[in-house]
Enzyme design. Structure first.
Site, PDB file in Angstrom:
ATOM      1  N   GLU A  92       0.806  -1.209   0.000  1.00 53.48           N
ATOM      2  CA  GLU A  92       0.000   0.000   0.000  1.00 53.48           C
ATOM      3  C   GLU A  92       0.839   1.260   0.000  1.00 53.48           C
ATOM      4  O   GLU A  92       1.940   1.292   0.545  1.00 53.48           O
ATOM      5  CB  GLU A  92      -0.935  -0.013   1.203  1.00 53.48           C
ATOM      6  CG  GLU A  92      -1.949  -1.125   1.026  1.00 53.48           C
ATOM      7  CD  GLU A  92      -3.021  -1.076   2.079  1.00 53.48           C
ATOM      8  OE1 GLU A  92      -4.114  -1.586   1.795  1.00 53.48           O
ATOM      9  OE2 GLU A  92      -2.773  -0.530   3.152  1.00 53.48           O
ATOM     10  N   CYS A 105       3.315   8.205   1.829  1.00 50.04           N
ATOM     11  CA  CYS A 105       3.865   7.153   2.688  1.00 50.04           C
ATOM     12  C   CYS A 105       4.039   5.906   1.820  1.00 50.04           C
ATOM     13  O   CYS A 105       3.064   5.394   1.268  1.00 50.04           O
ATOM     14  CB  CYS A 105       2.879   6.900   3.831  1.00 50.04           C
ATOM     15  SG  CYS A 105       3.372   5.546   4.896  1.00 50.04           S
ATOM     16  N   CYS A 112       6.727  -7.990   6.515  1.00 52.58           N
ATOM     17  CA  CYS A 112       7.894  -7.539   7.275  1.00 52.58           C
ATOM     18  C   CYS A 112       8.333  -8.655   8.197  1.00 52.58           C
ATOM     19  O   CYS A 112       7.504  -9.356   8.779  1.00 52.58           O
ATOM     20  CB  CYS A 112       7.557  -6.291   8.086  1.00 52.58           C
ATOM     21  SG  CYS A 112       8.965  -5.645   9.016  1.00 52.58           S
ATOM     22  N   CYS A 116       6.724  -6.964  14.882  1.00 53.18           N
ATOM     23  CA  CYS A 116       6.316  -6.208  16.077  1.00 53.18           C
ATOM     24  C   CYS A 116       4.884  -6.612  16.428  1.00 53.18           C
ATOM     25  O   CYS A 116       4.035  -6.780  15.537  1.00 53.18           O
ATOM     26  CB  CYS A 116       6.378  -4.716  15.804  1.00 53.18           C
ATOM     27  SG  CYS A 116       8.035  -4.166  15.331  1.00 53.18           S
ATOM     28  N   CYS A 119       1.745  -4.485  15.122  1.00 47.47           N
ATOM     29  CA  CYS A 119       1.735  -4.078  13.707  1.00 47.47           C
ATOM     30  C   CYS A 119       1.112  -5.170  12.840  1.00 47.47           C
ATOM     31  O   CYS A 119       1.561  -6.319  12.861  1.00 47.47           O
ATOM     32  CB  CYS A 119       3.163  -3.791  13.258  1.00 47.47           C
ATOM     33  SG  CYS A 119       3.306  -3.459  11.487  1.00 47.47           S
ATOM     34  N   GLU A 167      10.375  -3.026   6.687  1.00 48.49           N
ATOM     35  CA  GLU A 167      11.482  -2.383   7.398  1.00 48.49           C
ATOM     36  C   GLU A 167      12.499  -1.947   6.338  1.00 48.49           C
ATOM     37  O   GLU A 167      13.218  -2.773   5.775  1.00 48.49           O
ATOM     38  CB  GLU A 167      12.092  -3.389   8.399  1.00 48.49           C
ATOM     39  CG  GLU A 167      13.411  -2.972   9.003  1.00 48.49           C
ATOM     40  CD  GLU A 167      13.453  -1.542   9.524  1.00 48.49           C
ATOM     41  OE1 GLU A 167      12.612  -1.162  10.359  1.00 48.49           O
ATOM     42  OE2 GLU A 167      14.340  -0.780   9.084  1.00 48.49           O
ATOM     43  N   ASN A 297      -3.452   1.973  16.327  1.00 48.04           N
ATOM     44  CA  ASN A 297      -4.593   1.650  15.463  1.00 48.04           C
ATOM     45  C   ASN A 297      -4.879   0.168  15.595  1.00 48.04           C
ATOM     46  O   ASN A 297      -4.097  -0.652  15.116  1.00 48.04           O
ATOM     47  CB  ASN A 297      -4.277   1.996  14.011  1.00 48.04           C
ATOM     48  CG  ASN A 297      -4.235   3.485  13.817  1.00 48.04           C
ATOM     49  OD1 ASN A 297      -5.177   4.191  14.155  1.00 48.04           O
ATOM     50  ND2 ASN A 297      -3.123   3.982  13.331  1.00 48.04           N
ATOM     51  N   CYS A 340      -1.843   4.255  10.170  1.00 45.34           N
ATOM     52  CA  CYS A 340      -0.625   3.482  10.427  1.00 45.34           C
ATOM     53  C   CYS A 340      -0.947   2.095  10.925  1.00 45.34           C
ATOM     54  O   CYS A 340      -1.765   1.935  11.816  1.00 45.34           O
ATOM     55  CB  CYS A 340       0.178   4.089  11.557  1.00 45.34           C
ATOM     56  SG  CYS A 340       0.829   5.648  11.219  1.00 45.34           S
TER      57      CYS A 340
HETATM   58  N1  SAH Z   1       9.316  -0.722   9.728  1.00 44.43           N
HETATM   59  C1  SAH Z   1       9.510   0.652   9.965  1.00 44.43           C
HETATM   60  C2  SAH Z   1       8.649   1.532   9.110  1.00 44.43           C
HETATM   61  C3  SAH Z   1       7.241   1.083   8.868  1.00 44.43           C
HETATM   62  S1  SAH Z   1       6.171   1.091  10.259  1.00 44.43           S
HETATM   63  C4  SAH Z   1       9.318   0.976  11.434  1.00 44.43           C
HETATM   64  O1  SAH Z   1       8.866   0.125  12.172  1.00 44.43           O
HETATM   65  O2  SAH Z   1       9.680   2.069  11.818  1.00 44.43           O
HETATM   66  C5  SAH Z   1       5.816   2.822  10.436  1.00 44.43           C
HETATM   67  C6  SAH Z   1       5.345   3.230  11.822  1.00 44.43           C
HETATM   68  O3  SAH Z   1       4.021   2.743  12.074  1.00 44.43           O
HETATM   69  C7  SAH Z   1       6.235   2.694  12.931  1.00 44.43           C
HETATM   70  O4  SAH Z   1       6.558   3.663  13.878  1.00 44.43           O
HETATM   71  C8  SAH Z   1       5.349   1.632  13.497  1.00 44.43           C
HETATM   72  O5  SAH Z   1       5.732   1.344  14.785  1.00 44.43           O
HETATM   73  C9  SAH Z   1       3.979   2.241  13.386  1.00 44.43           C
HETATM   74  N2  SAH Z   1       2.889   1.269  13.554  1.00 44.43           N
HETATM   75  C10 SAH Z   1       2.869  -0.011  13.180  1.00 44.43           C
HETATM   76  N3  SAH Z   1       1.696  -0.593  13.525  1.00 44.43           N
HETATM   77  C11 SAH Z   1       0.955   0.347  14.112  1.00 44.43           C
HETATM   78  C12 SAH Z   1      -0.366   0.379  14.662  1.00 44.43           C
HETATM   79  N4  SAH Z   1      -1.137  -0.710  14.659  1.00 44.43           N
HETATM   80  N5  SAH Z   1      -0.814   1.533  15.168  1.00 44.43           N
HETATM   81  C13 SAH Z   1      -0.047   2.639  15.143  1.00 44.43           C
HETATM   82  N6  SAH Z   1       1.205   2.684  14.644  1.00 44.43           N
HETATM   83  C14 SAH Z   1       1.699   1.548  14.135  1.00 44.43           C
HETATM   84 FE1  SF4 Z   2       7.921  -4.235  10.509  1.00 44.73          FE
HETATM   85 FE2  SF4 Z   2       7.759  -1.649  11.213  1.00 44.73          FE
HETATM   86 FE3  SF4 Z   2       5.619  -3.290  11.399  1.00 44.73          FE
HETATM   87 FE4  SF4 Z   2       7.663  -3.591  13.085  1.00 44.73          FE
HETATM   88  S1  SF4 Z   2       6.318  -1.799  12.915  1.00 44.73           S
HETATM   89  S2  SF4 Z   2       6.597  -5.251  11.982  1.00 44.73           S
HETATM   90  S3  SF4 Z   2       9.391  -3.105  11.762  1.00 44.73           S
HETATM   91  S4  SF4 Z   2       6.644  -2.667   9.521  1.00 44.73           S
END
Ligand code: SAH
Ligand code: SF4
Length: 369
Positions: A92, A105, A112, A116, A119, A167, A297, A340
């Site tokens: 996306e 974005c 990934c 995390c 996420c 990432e 989110n 996000c």
């Molecule tokens: N992998 C990289 C970049 C993509 S994620 C990273 O982790 O930084 C971009 C941002 O969205 C990161 O700060 C991540 O922690 C945040 N993010 C991921 N899942 C989320 C969620 N469910 N709610 C809010 N932010 C989230």
């Molecule tokens: Fe990957 Fe970033 Fe999501 Fe963590 S927050 S799983 S590093 S996309």
């Protein structure tokens, strides 16, 4: 000879390729401008090139971006494209217009591997790295879709953030030429301050980025100590906070901005207490930084909740009282799942989506709700 996708090449690589087909390297500059500035895809439309060269280009090269599976616009103007990157993988790209800027974005991987816990991309697992063409192709596609056909207008997109799926530093070799194209005056001409790479903390590659192409840096912190971060961001077990913060201090010395942005997702009852705010303030006190609090989110089966607005405000005040600069991210594009961490939905939805796309029932044009 297989035809190459010219979106894969930054200016140096394009010059080398142009020479390899027996042309003068300055042609690379013309090509770059036609492709990225004008949005040309068809070599026949590049009237500044000799006819013989256009024929040669058609024979050896193409300009191809991932196909658009869906294109939707949110009530708040946020626009999201779902792009097909093959083998049932979709990524996306999200456009976020604001008063003083217009941010795109973009994604760097399908899925990934960092996994995390908060996420949804991480929960889908890792499919594959995107190519440079697929990364910069998102900017090419969005910029020219937003121009709505106009050829020589000022850029629509003023900022790019690598905060979509994936990432970016785990796909360094493809991301670097894409960053160089974003900054290149013959391509997108964005200033380093307006291109932000977000990482979950690949320490050695933060240093490489500093040496190769320092753009603005955002680091996904999310926790005030190693025990909690080990849980939320499993990469922390490899690169713990002490190493990560040292890398941030080194990065700031060469960064286009004199601070690093720390992202901190607000998870109810997990990382949002006053004690954790105090611990966080102490942790980052010697790193020039800004803190960006991101209301979580939610997505199905995460088992996590968003902190209440009151809690987020109290947490922010604690940090501000400790002298930190704090912003809280507005949630955008909620109605189209473009916020996000909601990118691409869950795997089952993705599969269904691809099945439907295969039957060509997916709407390809913009659907304004
Ligand atoms: N992998 C990289 C970049 C993509 S994620 C990273 O982790 O930084 C971009 C941002 O969205 C990161 O700060 C991540 O922690 C945040 N993010 C991921 N899942 C989320 C969620 N469910 N709610 C809010 N932010 C989230
Ligand atoms: Fe990957 Fe970033 Fe999501 Fe963590 S927050 S799983 S590093 S996309």
């Amino acid at each position: 000879m297989t035809r190459v996708n010219l979106l894969d090449f930054d200016s140096a690589a394009l010059a080398a390729w142009v020479e390899s087909i027996g042309e003068k390297p300055f042609r690379a500059r013309q090509l770059l401008r036609s492709i990225h500035r004008r949005g040309a895809q068809d070599f026949d439309s590049m009237s500044d090139l000799a006819k013989s060269l256009r024929a040669k280009l058609s024979e050896h090269a193409h300009v191809t971006t991932p196909a658009v599976l869906n294109d939707s616009v949110s009530d708040d103007g946020t626009r999201k494209w779902l792009l097909d990157v093959g083998q049932s993988n979709a990524i996306e790209t999200v456009f976020i217009p604001e008063d003083d800027r217009a941010t795109l974005c973009i994604s760097t991987q399908a899925g990934c591997a960092v996994n995390c816990s908060f996420c949804s991309t991480g929960r889908q697992g890792f499919a594959r790295n995107l190519t440079t063409a697929e990364i910069v192709g998102q900017l090419w596609m969005a910029e020219h879709a937003l121009r709505a056909g106009a050829d020589e207008v000022d850029r629509v997109i003023s900022n790019v953030v690598l905060m979509g799926m994936g990432e970016p530093l785990q796909n360094y070799d493809a991301v670097l030429p894409a960053l160089r194209l974003m900054l290149d005056d013959n391509a997108y001409g964005l200033s380093r301050r307006r291109v932000t790479l977000s990482t979950s903390g690949m320490v050695p590659l933060i240093d490489r980025l500093a040496a190769d192409c320092p753009v603005a840096l955002a680091v996904s912190l999310h926790a005030s100590n190693d025990a909690l971060r080990d849980d939320l961001v499993p990469l922390n077990r490899k690169y713990p906070l002490r190493q990560l913060l040292a890398a941030c201090r080194r990065y700031v010395k060469v960064a286009p901005r004199d601070f690093v942005t720390f992202e901190y997702v607000m998870l109810d009852g997990v990382n949002d207490s006053d004690t954790q705010a105090a611990e966080l303030a102490a942790l980052v006190h010697d790193v020039p930084c800004k803190l960006n609090l991101i209301p979580f989110n939610p997505f199905p089966q995460s088992g996590l909740q968003r902190s209440s607005p009151q809690r987020i405000r109290a947490f922010a005040h604690h940090l501000m009282d400790a002298g930190l600069i704090v912003t809280t991210r507005k949630t955008r594009g909620d109605d189209i799942d473009a916020a996000c961490g909601q990118l691409a939905g869950d795997i089952r939805d993705r599969t269904r989506l691809n099945e439907r796309a295969a039957r060509k029932t997916i709407p390809i044009t913009a659907s304004v709700h």
